[in-house]
Design a protein around this motif. Structure first.
Motif: not given
Length: 154
Positions: A101-121
């Protein structure tokens, strides 16, 4: 015989008062005890001197004989420097989320950050307008029929 230094509850309903007692670990909480070595009144303010009253000499004696204090009594003893302040976690391991569950939460957080960076770019990049395709304006068949009728009427 294993000895425990623990709290024995007294007082009225919703007005607790505890005695700090040395008892056999097999005896009931409010039952038979060997010696009373103090008291604890949780209804008093935390800085009140009579909130925890403890006979330190007797507590030292029972600790030297091998009595084990309960978690709450350990805190009282640590406050008067009679024992190590043992860290007692509020949550046990069974209540913590598992490793997956901790690994899944970390992956979800990384995906969210990547999506935010893509939107900012994407927002920072200059927007290129696609050439608009101009199609010849076609009249609707109903409009053509209306135009023909007007021509005949004239």
């Amino acid at each position: 015989m294993s000895l425990k230094i623990r709290l024995s509850r007294g007082g009225a309903k919703k007005r607790p008062y505890y005695r700090i007692v040395v008892a056999d670990s097999r005896s009931p909480r409010d039952g038979r005890f060997i010696e009373r070595i103090g008291s604890y009144n949780p209804m008093l303010a935390k800085d009140h001197p009579e909130r925890v009253v403890l006979n330190t000499e007797r507590a030292k004696h029972w600790l030297s004989v091998g009595a084990t204090p309960s978690d709450r009594v350990t805190r009282f003893l640590a406050a008067v420097d009679l024992g190590p302040a043992r860290h007692i976690p509020k949550q046990t391991k069974k209540h913590l989320p598992g490793q997956k569950a901790q690994e899944r939460a970390a992956e979800a957080e990384e995906a969210k950050k990547a999506a935010e960076e893509a939107a900012a770019a994407e927002a920072a990049a200059p927007a290129e307008e696609a050439p608009a395709e101009e199609a010849p304006a076609e009249e609707a068949p109903a409009e053509e029929a209306a135009a023909e009728e007007e021509a005949k009427a004239e």
